[in-house]
Design an enzyme around this catalytic site. Sequence first.
Site, PDB file in Angstrom:
ATOM      1  N   PRO A   1      -3.531  -3.933   1.092  1.00  0.00           N
ATOM      2  CA  PRO A   1      -4.750  -4.344   0.402  1.00  0.00           C
ATOM      3  C   PRO A   1      -5.267  -5.736   0.720  1.00  0.00           C
ATOM      4  O   PRO A   1      -6.332  -6.110   0.237  1.00  0.00           O
ATOM      5  CB  PRO A   1      -4.354  -4.245  -1.071  1.00  0.00           C
ATOM      6  CG  PRO A   1      -2.884  -4.461  -1.082  1.00  0.00           C
ATOM      7  CD  PRO A   1      -2.378  -3.841   0.181  1.00  0.00           C
TER       8      PRO A   1
ATOM      9  N   ASP B   1     -10.015  -3.359  11.715  1.00  0.00           N
ATOM     10  CA  ASP B   1     -11.139  -3.309  10.791  1.00  0.00           C
ATOM     11  C   ASP B   1     -11.328  -4.656  10.103  1.00  0.00           C
ATOM     12  O   ASP B   1     -10.405  -5.486  10.066  1.00  0.00           O
ATOM     13  CB  ASP B   1     -10.889  -2.245   9.715  1.00  0.00           C
ATOM     14  CG  ASP B   1     -11.385  -0.869  10.125  1.00  0.00           C
ATOM     15  OD1 ASP B   1     -12.045  -0.780  11.174  1.00  0.00           O
ATOM     16  OD2 ASP B   1     -11.104   0.095   9.398  1.00  0.00           O
TER      17      ASP B   1
ATOM     18  N   LYS C   1     -16.149  -2.939  10.056  1.00  0.00           N
ATOM     19  CA  LYS C   1     -17.146  -2.166   9.332  1.00  0.00           C
ATOM     20  C   LYS C   1     -17.500  -2.988   8.097  1.00  0.00           C
ATOM     21  O   LYS C   1     -17.044  -2.708   6.995  1.00  0.00           O
ATOM     22  CB  LYS C   1     -16.597  -0.800   8.944  1.00  0.00           C
ATOM     23  CG  LYS C   1     -16.417   0.140  10.121  1.00  0.00           C
ATOM     24  CD  LYS C   1     -15.938   1.484   9.635  1.00  0.00           C
ATOM     25  CE  LYS C   1     -15.890   2.490  10.771  1.00  0.00           C
ATOM     26  NZ  LYS C   1     -17.216   2.840  11.245  1.00  0.00           N
TER      27      LYS C   1
ATOM     28  N   GLY D   1      -7.353  -1.689   6.711  1.00  0.00           N
ATOM     29  CA  GLY D   1      -6.971  -2.166   5.397  1.00  0.00           C
ATOM     30  C   GLY D   1      -6.510  -1.006   4.539  1.00  0.00           C
ATOM     31  O   GLY D   1      -6.905   0.136   4.743  1.00  0.00           O
ATOM     32  N   GLY D   2      -5.657  -1.296   3.565  1.00  0.00           N
ATOM     33  CA  GLY D   2      -5.178  -0.251   2.662  1.00  0.00           C
ATOM     34  C   GLY D   2      -4.399   0.817   3.383  1.00  0.00           C
ATOM     35  O   GLY D   2      -3.494   0.527   4.178  1.00  0.00           O
ATOM     36  N   ASP D   3      -4.744   2.073   3.122  1.00  0.00           N
ATOM     37  CA  ASP D   3      -4.092   3.224   3.748  1.00  0.00           C
ATOM     38  C   ASP D   3      -5.105   3.928   4.644  1.00  0.00           C
ATOM     39  O   ASP D   3      -6.260   4.103   4.252  1.00  0.00           O
ATOM     40  CB  ASP D   3      -3.593   4.187   2.670  1.00  0.00           C
ATOM     41  CG  ASP D   3      -2.893   5.394   3.261  1.00  0.00           C
ATOM     42  OD1 ASP D   3      -1.663   5.365   3.366  1.00  0.00           O
ATOM     43  OD2 ASP D   3      -3.588   6.369   3.628  1.00  0.00           O
TER      44      ASP D   3
ATOM     45  N   THR E   1      -2.322   1.463  -0.589  1.00  0.00           N
ATOM     46  CA  THR E   1      -3.753   1.589  -0.800  1.00  0.00           C
ATOM     47  C   THR E   1      -4.241   0.558  -1.812  1.00  0.00           C
ATOM     48  O   THR E   1      -3.582   0.293  -2.825  1.00  0.00           O
ATOM     49  CB  THR E   1      -4.132   3.000  -1.273  1.00  0.00           C
ATOM     50  OG1 THR E   1      -5.517   3.028  -1.593  1.00  0.00           O
ATOM     51  CG2 THR E   1      -3.341   3.424  -2.494  1.00  0.00           C
TER      52      THR E   1
ATOM     53  N   MET F   1     -15.508   0.814  -2.986  1.00  0.00           N
ATOM     54  CA  MET F   1     -16.822   0.675  -2.340  1.00  0.00           C
ATOM     55  C   MET F   1     -17.961   0.922  -3.331  1.00  0.00           C
ATOM     56  O   MET F   1     -18.964   1.557  -3.016  1.00  0.00           O
ATOM     57  CB  MET F   1     -16.935   1.639  -1.147  1.00  0.00           C
ATOM     58  CG  MET F   1     -15.858   1.445  -0.093  1.00  0.00           C
ATOM     59  SD  MET F   1     -15.952   2.653   1.252  1.00  0.00           S
ATOM     60  CE  MET F   1     -15.368   4.137   0.411  1.00  0.00           C
TER      61      MET F   1
ATOM     62  N   GLY G   1      -8.637  -8.602  -4.013  1.00  0.00           N
ATOM     63  CA  GLY G   1      -7.316  -8.507  -4.632  1.00  0.00           C
ATOM     64  C   GLY G   1      -6.175  -8.763  -3.670  1.00  0.00           C
ATOM     65  O   GLY G   1      -6.254  -8.449  -2.491  1.00  0.00           O
TER      66      GLY G   1
END
Length: 399
Positions: free
Chosen positions: A170, A193, A215, A246-248, A276, A330, A359
């Site tokens: 994250p 990304d 993006k 980022g995340g999963d 995630t 988002m 976060g």
Amino acid sequence: MSESHYLAGLDLAGRRVVVVGGGTVAQRRLPRLVSSGARVEVISPSVTPSVEAMATSGQVGWHERPYADGDLEGAWYVLCCTSSRSVNEAVSAEAERRHVFCVRADEGAAGTAVTPATGNHDGLLVGVLAGGAFRRSAAVRDGLLSALRAGAVPVAGTRPHGVALVGGGPGDPDLITVRGRRLLGLADVVVADHLAPGALLEELDPSVTVIDAAKLPYGRAASQDAINELLISHAREGRFVVRLKGGDPYVFGRGFEELLACAAADVPVTVVPGVTSAFGVPAVAGVPVTHRGVAHEVVVVSGHVPPGHPTSLVDWQALAALKGTLVLLMAVERAGAIVAALLEGGRAPDTPAAVIQEGTTANQRVVKSTLDKLADEVVAQGIRPPAIIVIGSVAALGG
């Protein structure tokens, strides 16, 4: 004390291993014995819940009784893990008579074998002995594994090939998985990304080609087809490519689209899940997405398009009727429309809500509110992406 044991690898697959005692010491030793393929039998009147679960699932056999002389017949390896010195002495004495190597968890020097501090890395099993000083051997093991995973110690072997879809977590670079960090350290090309942890890129060797496939939310964006072509073309040229997200990769990350494109081009893909942001960001901000007696469901929703949009696949009416937790990704720019849809669908206006911006990073901001005031708070507080919105009673927990 100097270390004089002979370090060897035992092939225990299919062979009987006896563990006497079912407490926390046995609980720590059992997983590696099971993973070795050994036929493990635990002898103990009682065991911890974790050991009982292993017995119930068939991973180990459990003889629910005290040790008795003769229990080691046919054993290849024995571990004494009881809290009784006399029982451990009796077990080790039988093991000595039967010429079976025996580990004494209570007094290592009294056994005929000792358990090293061990760890795995890229097909290697690292083991360290330190004359019975387990804290020392564990510290050395941890240092070796850290050096191996950081690439500080070169390891000959088969280099990975193709593409790895790696979830970077994250935001905090420390939240990438161990496997993700290892593969990142082996990359020839990294296609990153915007939301991938930037600090991870700073750690790369200067020889690594880094491609910005950012993006940016509601701004310029690299075409997904162009990204797919980058992954495929570099992999076909023999480079190991890490697609860092980022995340999963599979949680609104288009990772599966990239896997399908690579598969169609016969490019092998390794998928490395990530933490995630839907769950990791609220957790770090002190907001559990579920809590006993508070929420029995959690739904992760994309706010990429607003309610009522022709391309929306979300049933906002159904979501409004739920009593559990909604986690919106988002959704900052669509907060007003989403709030209106939830209120119209019957969600209570005073439902707690929380917004967490950036976060897990040093710039993290947390805004607590209620559903009816959420959209106004987003504007008033100047909340901008990336941000996670949590709606539900759990948002009021943690202060």
